[in-house]
Design a protein around this motif. Structure first.
Motif, PDB file in Angstrom:
ATOM      1  N   ALA A 314      -7.756  10.057   0.777  1.00 28.24           N
ATOM      2  CA  ALA A 314      -8.728  10.270   2.077  1.00 28.24           C
ATOM      3  C   ALA A 314      -7.627  12.183   2.604  1.00 28.24           C
ATOM      4  O   ALA A 314      -8.534  12.079   3.657  1.00 28.24           O
ATOM      5  N   LYS A 338      -5.797   4.275   1.009  1.00 29.24           N
ATOM      6  CA  LYS A 338      -4.236   4.854   2.103  1.00 29.24           C
ATOM      7  C   LYS A 338      -5.229   5.595   3.136  1.00 29.24           C
ATOM      8  O   LYS A 338      -4.714   6.399   4.304  1.00 29.24           O
ATOM      9  N   LEU A 339      -6.164   5.101   4.302  1.00 27.76           N
ATOM     10  CA  LEU A 339      -7.177   5.721   4.500  1.00 27.76           C
ATOM     11  C   LEU A 339      -6.687   4.712   6.012  1.00 27.76           C
ATOM     12  O   LEU A 339      -6.546   4.004   5.832  1.00 27.76           O
ATOM     13  N   LYS A 340      -6.862   6.294   6.909  1.00 24.31           N
ATOM     14  CA  LYS A 340      -6.322   5.682   8.318  1.00 24.31           C
ATOM     15  C   LYS A 340      -7.170   6.098   9.552  1.00 24.31           C
ATOM     16  O   LYS A 340      -8.230   7.085   9.162  1.00 24.31           O
ATOM     17  N   ALA A 341      -6.689   5.750  10.715  1.00 19.90           N
ATOM     18  CA  ALA A 341      -8.149   6.602  11.299  1.00 19.90           C
ATOM     19  C   ALA A 341      -7.939   8.022  11.338  1.00 19.90           C
ATOM     20  O   ALA A 341      -7.914   8.890  11.712  1.00 19.90           O
ATOM     21  N   HIS A 343      -7.181  10.615   9.519  1.00 14.39           N
ATOM     22  CA  HIS A 343      -8.159  10.832   8.527  1.00 14.39           C
ATOM     23  C   HIS A 343      -9.768  11.205   8.526  1.00 14.39           C
ATOM     24  O   HIS A 343      -9.870  11.772   8.297  1.00 14.39           O
ATOM     25  N   LYS A 363      -8.815  -1.193   7.608  1.00 18.10           N
ATOM     26  CA  LYS A 363      -7.988  -0.663   8.462  1.00 18.10           C
ATOM     27  C   LYS A 363      -8.430   0.615   9.213  1.00 18.10           C
ATOM     28  O   LYS A 363      -6.859   1.543   9.228  1.00 18.10           O
ATOM     29  N   VAL A 364      -9.834   1.329   9.224  1.00 19.80           N
ATOM     30  CA  VAL A 364      -9.881   2.043  10.326  1.00 19.80           C
ATOM     31  C   VAL A 364      -9.500   1.876  11.499  1.00 19.80           C
ATOM     32  O   VAL A 364      -9.809   0.376  11.648  1.00 19.80           O
ATOM     33  N   SER A 365      -8.878   1.234  12.901  1.00 15.08           N
ATOM     34  CA  SER A 365      -8.619   1.039  13.607  1.00 15.08           C
ATOM     35  C   SER A 365      -9.091   1.741  15.185  1.00 15.08           C
ATOM     36  O   SER A 365      -9.270   2.755  14.626  1.00 15.08           O
ATOM     37  N   SER A 367      -8.178   3.733  16.764  1.00 11.83           N
ATOM     38  CA  SER A 367      -8.220   5.444  17.465  1.00 11.83           C
ATOM     39  C   SER A 367      -8.455   5.903  16.874  1.00 11.83           C
ATOM     40  O   SER A 367      -8.671   7.120  17.792  1.00 11.83           O
TER      41      SER A 367
END
Length: 581
Positions: A314, A338-341, A343, A363-365, A367
């Motif tokens: 990520a 493990k990708l999040k916003a 990134h 899993k991207v919020s 934000s």
């Protein structure tokens, strides 16, 4: 202008066996990259449709075949026809009947799986567009283009790699401006003939079999401006030759290895706008992404949609911030561990970005909204699947977005008010998991620039508005689509004061899903909307008396269409412009 399409979709047919396949719709004047309202359905309903239809797309299955001759006989003023020829009838006779009865036909798409057909029978028609299967065109003497001298757009498709005759027939397509070839075998003589077409501006090759270096012939094309090669990697010699093409301004090519990326450098150095897709079964790795960002820093477009990225870290996405010339980026459905916003922080560095899709990324919020570009170039955004809140909607409203799609939102009236008040907004697709209340619709700002609005709730939505009257206050709203949120004659009646509404589309909004009903009275009420050209409803077939009133009111043509709001179909059609000099 709209059309009726019937096709084979067994699972959809089973689910909707109680519904009619005919509705009304107006084809919107928006780029097909953003909107695709064509949704095929199957059944003999085409033979119940009004005879004044101008566009028909009929695709029958084995259970409920639709005869080509019946379609030709039923309608009186066809301008576009897409249908399968009857394999058990004389093909030439079918085409002769078509030519005799529909002299105004300008667009024709034919499906046929037997021996080739003599196209000279089509010569009396002034066709602009022809779409056909390779089997339809292939014959023993290689004369398939004899009747196509005036064709401006030609699409040839095949289910498996197929070679059509020899190179000579291609040279007859002197008026062709747009050529779309899918799964064909193209040798060097054929490509030389295609390159020699004097008016060819756009060439799209999808999954075609080519020898290494074969595309170099296109470097001699006198008018070619855009080349799209889906599932095809260009060699170094291809790129060098194409870089010499005098009018070439945009190329979309596929890559799968670092060598493919390096081979494109001559095009980048020549100032050609480059867009990248990936070859089938490509694994996107850190190494491959690094090569893209270092070898092609001036890249104009990148499609990562649903690409396999299990081996990509990520943190590597941060490199995309170096692509400062990037115009479009499609990340829809990409899966990175493990990708999040956070990134997607690199997005704020992409000052040239115009079009972005972050649709259906798990899993991207919300934000991620804080990382979006703030520049004036940023115009198109797809956030469907990102759970927006009222606070996120307020942040989003400060951007210069012209076309926005959000879905599965959790916003309330405040969020609706924020999104619809965006000063540059022209098109909004707004989806809500629980449905829309009267209070939410009342919060819609009277945005003077909003031209298209699509409201969509989930099938299980339990909340529905009682009126659409607030939408009638939008001064420039030309197209309204309502999905899964109920329907009644009173709804249509509440829109009669809409000053600019031309297209009214109710999709899946019927008794089977959302408790709504519509009758002839509702359709006739729609005819009283001052600027309305088409009423579109998925399940209701008006009576013959109502059809007569619709025709008298000039409300367009009939077609079965499903809800497809703002959609990024990828780089084959995405807007690519050359870098500023």
């Amino acid at each position: 202008m709209a059309h009726l399409r019937l096709t084979d979709d067994a699972s959809r047919r089973r689910r909707l066996s109680k519904l009619s396949a005919i509705v009304l719709e107006w084809a919107l004047p928006y780029p097909p990259t953003m909107f695709d309202d064509d949704m095929p359905w199957t059944g003999p309903a085409v033979l119940r449709a009004p005879t004044w239809l101008r566009r028909i797309t009929a695709m029958s299955d084995n259970e409920t075949p639709v005869r080509f001759g019946d379609i030709v006989d039923r309608f009186r003023c066809l301008e576009h026809l897409s249908a399968p020829l009857d394999a058990d009838a004389d093909v030439t006779a079918q085409l002769e009947a078509l030519v005799a009865k529909h002299s105004k036909l300008r667009s024709l798409e034919l499906t046929y799986r037997r021996e080739g057909v003599d196209t000279t029978v089509l010569s009396p028609l002034s066709l602009d567009h022809l779409g056909a299967s390779a089997a339809f065109l292939r014959d023993a003497v290689g004369e398939w283009s004899a009747g196509l001298a005036g064709i401006r757009q030609l699409m040839i498709t095949s289910r498996e790699p197929t070679r059509i005759s020899d190179a000579k027939p291609w040279a007859r397509l002197g008026a062709c401006e747009n050529l779309d070839l899918r799964r064909l075998e193209l040798d060097k003589p054929t490509l030389n003939a295609i390159a020699g077409l004097p008016r060819l501006r756009t060439l799209k090759l999808s999954m075609c079999n080519l020898k290494a270096g074969a595309l170099a012939a296109l470097g001699q094309s006198p008018a070619l401006e855009r080349l799209t090669a889906i599932g095809i990697a260009l060699s170094g010699s291809d790129a060098k030759a194409l870089a010499q093409a005098g009018k070439l301004r945009a190329v979309v090519a596929a890559v799968g290895e670092v060598e493919h990326i390096r081979a494109l450098r001559p095009l980048a150095e020549a100032g050609v706008a480059l867009g990248l897709t990936f070859l089938p079964r490509t694994d996107l790795t850190d190494e491959l992404l690094t090569a893209i960002c270092t070898e092609l820093p001036g890249l104009a477009g990148l499609r990562l949609r649903q690409v396999s990225a299990k081996k990509l870290s990520a943190d590597s996405l941060a490199q995309l911030g170096n692509l400062r010339a990037l115009r479009w980026l499609d990340c829809a459905g990409i899966y990175v561990r493990k990708l999040k916003a956070a990134h997607f922080g690199f997005l704020s560095e992409l000052d040239s970005l115009r079009s972005l899709s972050l649709r259906d990324i798990s899993k991207v919020s919300a934000s991620v909204v804080g990382s979006l570009p703030k520049g004036a170039n940023f115009q198109m955004l797809d956030l469907r699947g990102v759970p927006l809140s009222d606070a996120a909607a307020k942040k989003l409203s400060k951007l210069n977005i012209q076309r926005l799609a959000v879905g599965e939102t959790k916003i309330g009236p405040k969020g609706v008010a924020a999104l619809t008040a965006m000063p540059s907004l022209q098109v909004l697709s707004l989806g809500h998991a629980k449905g829309f209340t009267d209070e939410m619709l009342a919060a819609i700002a009277p945005n003077p620039g909003l031209q298209r609005l699509d409201l969509a709730a989930s099938v299980s939505a339990s909340v529905h508005p009682t009126t659409l009257e607030p939408l009638a206050k939008l001064p420039k709203l030309r197209s309204l689509g309502v999905v899964e949120v109920g329907l009644s004659d009173q709804w249509v009646e509440s829109l009669t004061a809409a000053p600019a509404l031309e297209s009214l589309r109710f999709t899946r909004s019927d008794f089977s899903f959302a408790g709504g009903t519509v009758t002839d009275a509702g359709v006739e009420a729609g005819c009283r909307i001052p600027s309305l050209k088409t009423i579109s409803h998925w399940s209701f077939v008006p009576s013959q008396q109502a059809q007569t009133k619709i025709e008298a009111a000039g409300c367009g043509a009939w077609t079965p269409a499903d809800y497809r709001s703002l959609d990024f179909d990828g780089p084959a059609d995405a807007p690519i412009e050359p870098p500023a000099k």
